[in-house]
Scaffold this motif. Structure first.
Motif: not given
Length: 95
Positions: A5-26
């Motif tokens: 569960m900890v690894l899954l939560t960390a993965l979701v947080v990393v994906l959300a941060a990456t998506a937010a960064a790409l959205f801002v860059v675009r």
């Protein structure tokens, strides 16, 4: 919580941060290249704004445009000063 569960939560947080960064860059990317008509319209608009912001000549007052110095009087005074300093005339030279 289990390790999975900890690894899954960390993965979701990393994906959300990456998506937010790409959205801002675009969003910050430069706009598409302008067409010829759009560039000409922008140039015409800039020219109009420059003309409107330029100082206007006072028409009908009998006086020349405001803010233009009298270059001839300054040149005559400068030449007289240099001539006096060189002693070629005037009241202060060695004649």
């Amino acid at each position: 919580m289990t390790t999975g569960m900890v690894l899954l939560t960390a993965l979701v947080v990393v994906l959300a941060a990456t998506a937010a960064a790409l959205f801002v860059v675009r969003r910050r990317r430069a706009p598409r290249p302008l067409s010829r008509e759009q560039r000409l319209a922008a140039a015409a608009k800039a020219t109009r704004e420059l003309r409107r912001s330029a100082p206007r000549r006072r028409r009908g007052s009998g006086v020349g445009p405001s803010g233009v110095p009298d270059r001839h009087s300054a040149a005559i005074a400068e030449n007289a000063t240099y001539g006096d300093a060189a002693g070629f005339g005037g009241s202060g030279g060695a004649s």
